[in-house]
Enzyme design. Sequence first.
Site, PDB file in Angstrom:
ATOM      1  N   ASP A  78      45.397  -5.439  21.391  1.00 49.89           N
ATOM      2  CA  ASP A  78      47.011  -5.256  21.496  1.00 49.89           C
ATOM      3  C   ASP A  78      47.413  -5.999  22.790  1.00 49.89           C
ATOM      4  OD1 ASP A  78      49.422  -4.412  20.456  1.00 49.89           O
ATOM      5  OD2 ASP A  78      49.140  -2.373  20.919  1.00 49.89           O
ATOM      6  N   HIS A  93      49.375 -14.910  20.649  1.00 47.07           N
ATOM      7  CA  HIS A  93      48.533 -14.785  19.697  1.00 47.07           C
ATOM      8  C   HIS A  93      47.494 -15.793  19.724  1.00 47.07           C
ATOM      9  CE1 HIS A  93      50.631 -11.680  18.249  1.00 47.07           C
ATOM     10  NE2 HIS A  93      51.790 -12.318  17.463  1.00 47.07           N
ATOM     11  N   LEU A  99      24.814 -10.823  15.150  1.00 47.63           N
ATOM     12  CA  LEU A  99      25.994 -10.040  15.156  1.00 47.63           C
ATOM     13  C   LEU A  99      26.678 -10.390  13.743  1.00 47.63           C
ATOM     14  CD1 LEU A  99      28.174  -8.572  16.908  1.00 47.63           C
ATOM     15  CD2 LEU A  99      29.170 -10.608  17.564  1.00 47.63           C
TER      16      LEU A  99
HETATM   17  C1  IPE Z   1      47.877  -2.669  15.887  1.00 51.13           C
HETATM   18  O1  IPE Z   1      48.860  -3.315  16.699  1.00 51.13           O
HETATM   19  C2  IPE Z   1      47.385  -3.847  14.981  1.00 51.13           C
HETATM   20  C3  IPE Z   1      46.568  -4.795  15.234  1.00 51.13           C
HETATM   21  C4  IPE Z   1      46.039  -4.837  16.621  1.00 51.13           C
HETATM   22  C5  IPE Z   1      46.265  -5.841  14.590  1.00 51.13           C
HETATM   23  P1  IPE Z   1      50.223  -2.935  16.735  1.00 51.13           P
HETATM   24  O2  IPE Z   1      50.906  -3.499  17.676  1.00 51.13           O
HETATM   25  O3  IPE Z   1      50.600  -3.491  15.527  1.00 51.13           O
HETATM   26  O4  IPE Z   1      50.529  -1.309  16.614  1.00 51.13           O
HETATM   27  P2  IPE Z   1      51.804  -0.429  16.955  1.00 51.13           P
HETATM   28  O5  IPE Z   1      52.690  -0.996  16.325  1.00 51.13           O
HETATM   29  O6  IPE Z   1      52.161  -0.750  18.621  1.00 51.13           O
HETATM   30  O7  IPE Z   1      51.296   0.880  16.781  1.00 51.13           O
HETATM   31  C1  IPE Z   2      48.420  -7.642  19.036  1.00 50.98           C
HETATM   32  O1  IPE Z   2      49.209  -7.972  19.822  1.00 50.98           O
HETATM   33  C2  IPE Z   2      48.289  -8.581  17.755  1.00 50.98           C
HETATM   34  C3  IPE Z   2      48.788  -8.238  16.568  1.00 50.98           C
HETATM   35  C4  IPE Z   2      49.222  -7.006  16.259  1.00 50.98           C
HETATM   36  C5  IPE Z   2      48.815  -9.241  15.388  1.00 50.98           C
HETATM   37  P1  IPE Z   2      50.816  -7.651  19.444  1.00 50.98           P
HETATM   38  O2  IPE Z   2      51.415  -8.723  18.821  1.00 50.98           O
HETATM   39  O3  IPE Z   2      51.053  -6.252  18.798  1.00 50.98           O
HETATM   40  O4  IPE Z   2      51.533  -7.443  20.924  1.00 50.98           O
HETATM   41  P2  IPE Z   2      52.646  -6.358  21.676  1.00 50.98           P
HETATM   42  O5  IPE Z   2      51.914  -5.177  21.302  1.00 50.98           O
HETATM   43  O6  IPE Z   2      53.786  -6.792  21.063  1.00 50.98           O
HETATM   44  O7  IPE Z   2      52.576  -6.806  23.225  1.00 50.98           O
HETATM   45 MG    MG Z   3      51.307  -4.470  19.639  1.00 47.12          MG
END
Ligand code: IPE
Ligand code: IPE
Ligand code: MG
Length: 263
Positions: free
Chosen positions: A38, A55, A149
Amino acid sequence: MSIFSRIFNAKKQENHSLEEGFSAGQYKIPHHLAIIMDGNGRWAKKRHLPRVAGHKEGMETVKKVTKLANAAGINVLTVYAFSTENWSRPNDEVSFLMKLPVTFFDTFVPELIEQNVRVATIGDIDRLPETTKQAVLDAKEKTAQNTGLILNFALNYGGQQEIVDAARELAREVAAGDRLIEQIDRDSLAERLTTGFLGQYANPDLIVRTSGEERLSNFLPYQAAYSELYFTDVFWPDFDKADFEAALAAYTKRDRRFGNVKA
Ligand code: IPE
Ligand code: IPE
Ligand code: MG
């Protein structure tokens, strides 16, 4: 870059990480490490870049962490790449995220083969765009014989839906007269979750979440019953070897009791 120079570089990097003092021997190594990757969007925002740049960089982190996990002797590395709730993001972000596995596997499969890593997935990949699905299936097929792995991508994964699907399957068996209600138990349910193929390693020993958020966001709710949880403020694209080791060091100190008392 040719396949051979890529493989060479991969080896060099792996050895380098070991030379830098990463000795897995000093840590208790989880069999199954699961990561909620995240903070990609916030990483990009901090740099005045579009979210998708985060990303893209996050994808590079997956490559590095795969090598570290492999070097550490971890059996299963599950990475949460796309949740069933992530479809609600803006279209251009979703379509970028759907293209990432294509680029990722295109550039990384030769190294995965060299490292003896097997690609797997949990979640409903049938609902992914056709090219994404094909890239995933292709990577799985090309690495199917590998015995090291397991790099397991949670793609279009939602933990609550997974439990619903398993419950429906059991209900169908009962309705068909193939199963008694008393034969619905934790084992038969766990086998029908998308992690069922991982057998004894289905439940993560350690779940890491980056970016400072402290929640599961529908990630492995059934399997996480006794997982150790580790949260770090680091955004996923910045997560490096030192952060990986910090997570292992924290896990090493945990006392997993599973409801029992200390010996
Ligand atoms: C969880 O992250 C999903 C992934 C890491 C793929 P999100 O950024 O989508 O989760 P919330 O919305 O903060 O809970
Ligand atoms: C995690 O990073 C990746 C996915 C959920 C696909 P985010 O896109 O949720 O990044 P933040 O949380 O908005 O910073
Ligand atoms: Mg996120």
